[in-house]
Design a protein around this motif. Structure first.
Motif, short mmCIF file in Angstrom:
data_model
loop_
_atom_site.label_atom_id
_atom_site.label_comp_id
_atom_site.label_asym_id
_atom_site.label_seq_id
_atom_site.Cartn_x
_atom_site.Cartn_y
_atom_site.Cartn_z
N PRO A 56 64.00 -22.35 91.84
CA PRO A 56 64.08 -21.46 92.46
C PRO A 56 65.12 -21.39 93.61
O PRO A 56 65.48 -22.42 93.94
CB PRO A 56 62.73 -21.16 93.44
N TYR A 57 65.96 -20.06 93.73
CA TYR A 57 67.30 -20.11 94.46
C TYR A 57 67.29 -20.81 95.93
O TYR A 57 67.81 -21.63 96.28
CB TYR A 57 67.58 -18.74 94.63
N ILE A 58 65.84 -20.24 96.62
CA ILE A 58 65.75 -20.69 97.83
C ILE A 58 65.71 -22.20 98.23
O ILE A 58 66.19 -22.77 99.39
CB ILE A 58 64.48 -20.25 98.30
N LEU A 59 65.53 -23.09 96.89
CA LEU A 59 65.70 -24.55 97.19
C LEU A 59 67.14 -24.92 97.77
O LEU A 59 67.44 -26.05 98.23
CB LEU A 59 65.11 -25.20 96.25
N HIS A 60 68.10 -24.14 97.44
CA HIS A 60 69.50 -24.56 97.68
C HIS A 60 69.73 -24.20 99.16
O HIS A 60 70.23 -25.43 99.64
CB HIS A 60 70.48 -23.58 96.60
N PRO A 61 69.42 -23.33 100.03
CA PRO A 61 69.72 -23.05 101.09
C PRO A 61 68.97 -24.04 102.05
O PRO A 61 69.43 -24.56 102.96
CB PRO A 61 69.32 -21.69 101.40
N LEU A 84 70.49 -19.04 105.86
CA LEU A 84 70.88 -17.76 105.40
C LEU A 84 72.35 -17.70 104.79
O LEU A 84 72.74 -16.48 104.55
CB LEU A 84 70.82 -17.01 106.84
N HIS A 85 72.86 -18.71 104.49
CA HIS A 85 74.34 -18.64 104.15
C HIS A 85 74.66 -17.81 102.93
O HIS A 85 75.59 -17.45 102.74
CB HIS A 85 74.79 -20.09 104.16
N ASP A 86 73.69 -17.67 102.01
CA ASP A 86 73.84 -16.89 100.64
C ASP A 86 73.22 -15.35 100.67
O ASP A 86 73.17 -14.78 99.94
CB ASP A 86 73.44 -17.74 99.47
N VAL A 87 72.43 -15.19 101.80
CA VAL A 87 71.85 -13.97 101.91
C VAL A 87 72.83 -12.51 101.97
O VAL A 87 72.25 -11.68 100.90
CB VAL A 87 70.88 -13.54 103.13
N ALA A 150 78.60 -28.85 103.75
CA ALA A 150 77.18 -29.18 103.14
C ALA A 150 76.71 -28.39 101.91
O ALA A 150 76.26 -28.82 100.96
CB ALA A 150 76.20 -28.90 104.23
N ASP A 151 77.16 -27.18 101.93
CA ASP A 151 76.95 -26.36 100.73
C ASP A 151 77.74 -26.79 99.64
O ASP A 151 76.97 -26.83 98.52
CB ASP A 151 77.40 -24.73 100.94
N ARG A 152 78.84 -27.27 99.76
CA ARG A 152 79.64 -27.65 98.55
C ARG A 152 79.00 -29.18 98.03
O ARG A 152 78.87 -28.98 96.92
CB ARG A 152 81.16 -28.04 98.96
N HIS A 154 75.93 -30.04 98.00
CA HIS A 154 74.75 -29.77 97.41
C HIS A 154 75.10 -29.22 95.87
O HIS A 154 74.51 -29.57 94.84
CB HIS A 154 73.72 -28.68 98.09
N ASN A 155 76.01 -28.18 95.85
CA ASN A 155 76.48 -27.38 94.50
C ASN A 155 77.08 -28.71 93.58
O ASN A 155 76.68 -28.94 92.41
CB ASN A 155 77.46 -26.67 94.94
N MET A 156 77.72 -29.64 94.28
CA MET A 156 78.33 -30.68 93.55
C MET A 156 77.28 -31.88 93.06
O MET A 156 77.28 -32.15 91.78
CB MET A 156 79.33 -31.42 94.38
MN MN Z 1 75.38 -21.66 98.67
#
Ligand code: MN
Length: 748
Positions: A56-61, A84-87, A150-152, A154-156
């Motif tokens: 689920p997407y929400i796990l990312h934020p 909220l960063h991708d909202v 932090a976003d990067r 987690h994406n990595m």
């Molecule tokens: Mn993101």
């Protein structure tokens, strides 16, 4: 896709886990309430959406928020903004909604975290524009960039699920911008992890190989460190120092870089070790003296390398880092780096700007001055100060400024100023004032007259000499390294450029008339590359400024522009359609590869290839393509090429990853070998014999220079593939007197 009951459990668990981490930052009921509200909104907004991995997407934020709290040390507002960063970017909600539901501060943080949308043409880069915007936000609020990191991160960490093109784009951005930024912000652990992950996805095999070799030698290394530490521990205890000592191995990425840069195998990377001594200072003696005391004790045991002493205490790094570094000769003839820090210095080193941040923002929003941090922000402000610069140039300049180390230079009055290592007299003049730069003609460096282009050294005292009659020239651009100086010079030149273009057009048209040639598109296709101009304006302005001349124009136009070698390239490209994020199934069409030959009989509809001049890949090299938006041609780079990384971090959508070599034994490719050795009579003959005689390979060019009994040179040869090249290099390496054989890699 609706979430299943299992998904719901996963989401709840993950959020509960975040709440546990938040215990240390939440001080009031309101704090808890706003975090929960942000979660509820984000969960609702991303409802039913899944990441490529299927979760689920929400796990990312949630994961990003967790990194902010646990690994960077940020507070409540940052957790809310992370959630909220991708909202705004990915859902129907707008910034106005966020502002109304939360507050304008949170909305402005989310704004900084939202990509720029809209249509971008070939000359602008959405990636670069987005980065510029992000960096502008940084000036008001550093937290935005910390959340972005932090976003990067987690994406990595979850990059495995992404298709190859995306992996190259994302790892390029990471290596080009995010890792240097993390470094500049003092987030060393995160920087290291970002680099390692980039390597892991970019070169999985090489990554695994180093990882395995490290694991294999683990015991041996532990034993070595113990042996190295023992006498230090004894000595420090005897002297009553309260300390901790820890040994560590370099990161996989830094080992890999060293292997690449020096072209050596893993076994020859000698300075794998660093030992860190962290002490609790005794209250009565200054920390600095205690650092030097420990230094003395250590170097009494092991001899130090004088050229490797780094005093970051007298002049801390721009990111606030303080410590004493020295490299000493340990047991078994192995160099070991020793870092000496106090507990306070260690805290800054470990938490970087976040440590400053905590000191700076006592209560989340209230600013307190911090000179080191403010100085860093000022540098970014300088880099951002020119709105005329296009985003790509800006990003390149900014990127360059991130990694450079600094030196300290003194004004005539003895005021110390930091400038990047490698900066010239001209850089220094611009650093003091743009007007001083524009009128500079030279300097007295340590009371000796030096030119504007002289690079400065640590400790130099510099007095700038000026003249009212001088002005910036294009040549100056080649002799400055700081973004600030570059920008001022460029602005000056730009103002004068339009006049040059007009003059250039006049010169060109007159010459064409004399020769009776109509300036068609075909004419420019030949002229622009010949004069190394990327477009007509550049050509005209250089012509007008008399940087280029039309002396050889007839010969250039007569030449057949097609590169002979190109006709023999055979590359496969997958017939993959553009990646579709909504489609979780990987594209099956990828299997339908077809052969592309860049020859005369080329099919108009197929892409044509060009071999990148920067890294000159040959068959067998791991390659990646870049589709030139202007011509549609695919430029083929080595996957390890720095220029490719730069391009992918700015124009990632033009990356073509599924390019493979076909074996085409009969054809040959140009490759350049560099060698070095001890000169002796007959060595040239031996070389030629090995290459042409035994291996029957064609030499295109052989350049050898010899001085003081040493020779060095380059051989340009035609080979069929990497195996052949390696065979040649092995044979050459065995010739008596030859010490070093190396394939020339890309420059810079
Ligand atoms: Mn993101």
């Amino acid at each position: 896709m609706e979430y299943t009951a299992e998904d719901e459990i996963l989401i709840t668990e993950s959020f509960d886990d975040l709440l546990v981490s938040c215990e240390k930052i939440c001080k009031s009921e309101e704090d808890w309430e706003i975090i929960k509200r942000a979660f509820t909104l984000a969960k609702e907004a991303h409802k039913g959406v899944r990441r490529r991995s299927g979760e689920p997407y929400i796990l990312h934020p949630i994961a990003v928020a967790k990194i902010c709290v646990n690994e960077i040390g940020l507070g409540v507002k940052s957790v809310v903004a992370s959630l909220l960063h991708d909202v705004v970017e990915d859902t129907e909600y707008t910034l106005e909604d966020i502002s109304a539901m939360f507050n304008p501060k949170i909305a402005s943080m989310v704004d900084g975290l939202t990509k720029i949308s809209g249509v971008f043409n070939a000359e602008t880069s959405q990636q670069a524009e987005t980065f510029r915007k992000m960096l502008l936000t940084l000036l008001d609020d550093v937290r935005v960039i910390l959340i972005k990191i932090a976003d990067r991160l987690h994406n990595m960490r979850t990059l495995g699920a992404m298709p190859r093109e995306k992996q190259i784009k994302i790892t390029s951005e990471t290596i080009y911008l995010f890792a240097p930024l993390a470094y500049r912000l003092g987030l060393y652990a995160i920087k290291s992890e970002l680099e390692d992950l980039s390597l892991k996805y970019r070169f999985p095999e090489q990554y695994r190989e180093i990882e395995q070799k490290l694991n294999k030698t683990q015991e041996q290394r532990t034993a070595f460190i113990e042996k190295f530490d023992a006498p230090i521990i004894r000595k420090l205890r005897e002297s009553g120092v309260d300390f901790e000592i820890s040994g560590r191995v370099k990161s996989i990425y830094s080992i890999w870089s060293k292997m690449q840069n020096k072209q050596i195998p893993f076994e020859e990377v000698y300075d794998l070790f660093a030992v860190r001594i962290v002490f609790n200072p005794s209250p009565l003696i200054p920390e600095k003296s205690q650092c030097w005391h420990i230094y003395e004790l250590v170097t009494d045991i092991y001899p130090s390398r004088p050229d490797r002493l780094r005093d970051w205490i007298t002049y801390p790094k721009a990111n606030g880092y303080e410590a004493l570094h020295t490299t000493v000769m340990g047991p078994d003839g192995v160099w070991v780096e020793v870092q000496i820090r106090s507990r306070r210095m260690d805290d800054i080193a470990e938490h970087g700007v976040a440590a400053h941040w905590k000191h700076k923002y006592v209560s989340d929003d209230e600013a307190v001055s911090d000179p080191a941090f403010d100085a860093w922000l000022q540098q970014i402000r300088d880099a951002l100060s020119s709105p005329t610069e296009n985003a790509v140039d800006f990003l390149d300049n900014f990127q360059r400024s991130l990694y450079t180390s600094e030196i300290v230079v003194f004004t005539p009055k003895g005021e110390p100023r930091r400038i990047p290592k490698g900066a010239t007299v001209l850089d220094f003049a611009y650093d003091i004032h743009s007007k001083l730069g524009a009128k500079a003609i030279g300097a007295k460096v340590n009371h000796r007259i030096e030119s504007l282009y002289t690079p400065l050294s640590n400790g130099d005292q510099v007095e700038i000499l000026t003249s009212a009659n001088t002005h910036p020239t294009t040549e100056w651009l080649e002799h400055v390294t700081t973004p600030k100086a570059k920008q001022y010079i460029k602005n000056y030149l730009k103002k004068h450029r339009q006049n040059n273009i007009e003059r250039g057009i006049a010169i060109f048209e007159q010459r064409m008339q004399e020769l009776g040639i109509t300036p068609s598109a075909r004419v420019f296709r030949k002229l622009l590359p010949a004069y190394e101009c990327s477009n007509k304006d550049e050509f005209y302005s250089k012509l007008g400024a008399e940087i280029i001349r039309l002396d050889h124009i007839q010969e250039i136009l007569r030449q057949n522009s097609a590169n002979k070698i190109l006709k023999f390239w055979t590359l496969f490209v997958g017939n993959k359609e553009k990646e579709n994020i909504d489609d979780p199934e990987p594209d099956k069409k990828g299997d339908k590869s077809y052969v592309v030959g860049a020859g005369d009989d080329i099919d108009e509809n197929r892409p044509s290839f060009e071999i990148a001049k920067c890294c000159i890949p040959i068959p067998g090299d791991d390659v990646t393509g870049y589709r030139d938006p202007a011509t549609g041609k695919i430029i083929v780079h080595k996957t390890s090429c720095n220029e490719l990384t730069r391009l992918a971090s700015q124009y990632g959508s033009n990356i073509v990853s599924d390019i493979k070599w076909s074996s085409h034994k009969a054809m040959s490719y140009l490759s350049i070998i560099e060698l070095q050795g001890i000169d002796r009579i007959g060595i040239l003959l031996d070389l030629a014999q090995v290459i042409t005689g035994e291996l029957s390979i064609n030499i295109r060019e052989l350049k050898i220079q010899s001085h003081d009994g040493i020779f060095e040179g380059t051989i340009s040869i035609y080979v069929t593939n990497v195996q052949d090249l390696n065979t040649v290099m092995n044979k050459i390496g065995k010739i008596r007197g030859v010490e070093k054989v190396k394939r020339i890699q890309q420059e810079g």
